[in-house]
Design a protein around this motif. Structure first.
Motif, PDB file in Angstrom:
ATOM      1  N   ASN A   1     149.189  97.791  39.858  1.00  0.00           N
ATOM      2  CA  ASN A   1     149.486  96.476  40.417  1.00  0.00           C
ATOM      3  C   ASN A   1     148.971  96.362  41.848  1.00  0.00           C
ATOM      4  OD1 ASN A   1     150.880  93.842  40.475  1.00  0.00           O
ATOM      5  ND2 ASN A   1     152.121  94.875  42.016  1.00  0.00           N
ATOM      6  N   LEU A   2     149.172  97.391  42.643  1.00  0.00           N
ATOM      7  CA  LEU A   2     148.697  97.351  44.031  1.00  0.00           C
ATOM      8  C   LEU A   2     147.181  97.276  44.095  1.00  0.00           C
ATOM      9  CD1 LEU A   2     151.091  99.917  45.721  1.00  0.00           C
ATOM     10  CD2 LEU A   2     151.097  97.440  45.984  1.00  0.00           C
TER      11      LEU A   2
ATOM     12  N   LEU B   1     144.382  93.755  28.693  1.00  0.00           N
ATOM     13  CA  LEU B   1     143.603  92.629  29.182  1.00  0.00           C
ATOM     14  C   LEU B   1     144.455  91.363  29.259  1.00  0.00           C
ATOM     15  CD1 LEU B   1     140.669  91.884  29.989  1.00  0.00           C
ATOM     16  CD2 LEU B   1     140.339  91.176  27.629  1.00  0.00           C
ATOM     17  N   VAL B   2     145.253  91.110  28.246  1.00  0.00           N
ATOM     18  CA  VAL B   2     146.132  89.933  28.227  1.00  0.00           C
ATOM     19  C   VAL B   2     147.175  90.031  29.348  1.00  0.00           C
ATOM     20  CG1 VAL B   2     147.925  88.736  26.893  1.00  0.00           C
ATOM     21  CG2 VAL B   2     145.777  89.400  25.799  1.00  0.00           C
ATOM     22  N   ALA B   3     147.776  91.210  29.512  1.00  0.00           N
ATOM     23  CA  ALA B   3     148.764  91.405  30.588  1.00  0.00           C
ATOM     24  C   ALA B   3     148.119  91.175  31.950  1.00  0.00           C
ATOM     25  CB  ALA B   3     149.370  92.800  30.509  1.00  0.00           C
ATOM     26  N   GLY B   4     146.921  91.702  32.137  1.00  0.00           N
ATOM     27  CA  GLY B   4     146.208  91.507  33.400  1.00  0.00           C
ATOM     28  C   GLY B   4     145.839  90.060  33.644  1.00  0.00           C
TER      29      GLY B   4
ATOM     30  N   LEU C   1     149.326  84.200  37.480  1.00  0.00           N
ATOM     31  CA  LEU C   1     150.523  83.988  38.295  1.00  0.00           C
ATOM     32  C   LEU C   1     150.283  84.390  39.744  1.00  0.00           C
ATOM     33  CD1 LEU C   1     153.338  85.165  35.884  1.00  0.00           C
ATOM     34  CD2 LEU C   1     152.836  82.844  36.625  1.00  0.00           C
ATOM     35  N   GLY C   2     149.590  85.507  39.941  1.00  0.00           N
ATOM     36  CA  GLY C   2     149.289  85.942  41.302  1.00  0.00           C
ATOM     37  C   GLY C   2     148.409  84.958  42.033  1.00  0.00           C
ATOM     38  N   GLY C   3     147.461  84.363  41.330  1.00  0.00           N
ATOM     39  CA  GLY C   3     146.585  83.367  41.930  1.00  0.00           C
ATOM     40  C   GLY C   3     147.315  82.098  42.314  1.00  0.00           C
ATOM     41  N   MET C   4     148.413  81.824  41.626  1.00  0.00           N
ATOM     42  CA  MET C   4     149.214  80.639  41.951  1.00  0.00           C
ATOM     43  C   MET C   4     150.264  80.954  43.002  1.00  0.00           C
ATOM     44  SD  MET C   4     149.724  78.712  38.306  1.00  0.00           S
ATOM     45  CE  MET C   4     150.311  80.101  37.367  1.00  0.00           C
ATOM     46  N   GLY C   5     150.308  82.197  43.468  1.00  0.00           N
ATOM     47  CA  GLY C   5     151.251  82.572  44.511  1.00  0.00           C
ATOM     48  C   GLY C   5     152.610  82.979  43.996  1.00  0.00           C
ATOM     49  N   MET C   6     152.732  83.262  42.707  1.00  0.00           N
ATOM     50  CA  MET C   6     154.029  83.590  42.131  1.00  0.00           C
ATOM     51  C   MET C   6     154.303  85.084  42.063  1.00  0.00           C
ATOM     52  SD  MET C   6     154.198  80.987  39.025  1.00  0.00           S
ATOM     53  CE  MET C   6     154.450  79.263  39.230  1.00  0.00           C
ATOM     54  N   GLY C   7     153.362  85.909  42.376  1.00  0.00           N
ATOM     55  CA  GLY C   7     153.577  87.348  42.311  1.00  0.00           C
ATOM     56  C   GLY C   7     153.289  87.902  40.927  1.00  0.00           C
ATOM     57  N   GLY C   8     152.040  88.240  40.686  1.00  0.00           N
ATOM     58  CA  GLY C   8     151.631  88.746  39.385  1.00  0.00           C
ATOM     59  C   GLY C   8     152.301  90.050  39.002  1.00  0.00           C
ATOM     60  N   GLY C   9     152.719  90.833  40.006  1.00  0.00           N
ATOM     61  CA  GLY C   9     153.381  92.111  39.731  1.00  0.00           C
ATOM     62  C   GLY C   9     154.702  91.955  39.012  1.00  0.00           C
ATOM     63  N   THR C  10     155.338  90.808  39.173  1.00  0.00           N
ATOM     64  CA  THR C  10     156.600  90.579  38.471  1.00  0.00           C
ATOM     65  C   THR C  10     156.378  90.441  36.971  1.00  0.00           C
ATOM     66  OG1 THR C  10     156.477  88.194  38.851  1.00  0.00           O
ATOM     67  CG2 THR C  10     157.731  89.494  40.445  1.00  0.00           C
ATOM     68  N   VAL C  11     155.139  90.192  36.568  1.00  0.00           N
ATOM     69  CA  VAL C  11     154.784  90.160  35.149  1.00  0.00           C
ATOM     70  C   VAL C  11     154.084  91.449  34.749  1.00  0.00           C
ATOM     71  CG1 VAL C  11     153.320  89.006  33.438  1.00  0.00           C
ATOM     72  CG2 VAL C  11     154.602  87.658  35.083  1.00  0.00           C
ATOM     73  N   LEU C  12     153.141  91.894  35.578  1.00  0.00           N
ATOM     74  CA  LEU C  12     152.304  93.043  35.227  1.00  0.00           C
ATOM     75  C   LEU C  12     153.108  94.335  35.090  1.00  0.00           C
ATOM     76  CD1 LEU C  12     149.345  93.883  34.708  1.00  0.00           C
ATOM     77  CD2 LEU C  12     149.236  94.517  37.114  1.00  0.00           C
ATOM     78  N   ILE C  13     153.960  94.630  36.028  1.00  0.00           N
ATOM     79  CA  ILE C  13     154.696  95.897  35.991  1.00  0.00           C
ATOM     80  C   ILE C  13     155.636  95.967  34.788  1.00  0.00           C
ATOM     81  CG2 ILE C  13     156.340  97.369  37.224  1.00  0.00           C
ATOM     82  CD1 ILE C  13     154.950  96.440  39.829  1.00  0.00           C
ATOM     83  N   PRO C  14     156.474  94.947  34.526  1.00  0.00           N
ATOM     84  CA  PRO C  14     157.295  95.021  33.305  1.00  0.00           C
ATOM     85  C   PRO C  14     156.462  95.051  32.017  1.00  0.00           C
ATOM     86  CG  PRO C  14     158.205  93.403  34.797  1.00  0.00           C
ATOM     87  CD  PRO C  14     156.875  93.807  35.348  1.00  0.00           C
TER      88      PRO C  14
END
Length: 124
Positions: free
Chosen positions: A46-47, A7-10, A16-29
């Protein structure tokens, strides 16, 4: 406890994804390194998580008049074709290869960001 970590990772990747930074760069690692999720599952998650976030963001941009539709299909159609092709290719690749490709993607993204920042600071 693991549910809370997911939940915290999500949450942070969604912010970050909502701010346009690409949440997958955090979620996947976070999923693969911290939570031990297999690379295929982390990337697929992530997709799937990206879809509602993208639809919500698209709606906000449209409401604020920030959505430009000129030439849209010249971007959408190739993106759909390459996304489907890459999805099939990723399904066939071993997790080790996907991890290395994702790592290379992150390094490339960091280099691109560094070059942009240096050009903004020194080429003003």
């Amino acid at each position: 406890m693991s549910f809370i970590l997911f939940l915290v990772a999500g949450f942070f990747s969604g912010m970050l994804g909502g701010m346009g930074m690409g949440g997958g760069t955090v979620l996947i690692p976070a999923f693969t390194i911290l939570l031990g999720v297999e690379q295929h599952v982390a990337q697929a998650t992530n997709l799937i998580a990206f879809l509602p976030m993208a639809l919500f963001t698209l709606k906000l941009h449209k409401q604020n008049g920030l959505l430009k539709t000129d030439g849209l299909w010249w971007v959408v159609i190739p993106a759909l074709i390459t996304s489907v092709a890459a999805g099939f290719a990723a399904a066939l690749l071993p997790s080790v290869v996907l991890k290395k490709l994702f790592g290379a993607f992150l390094v490339g993204l960091a280099v691109k960001f560094l070059i942009e920042q240096l050009s903004v600071r020194f080429l003003k």
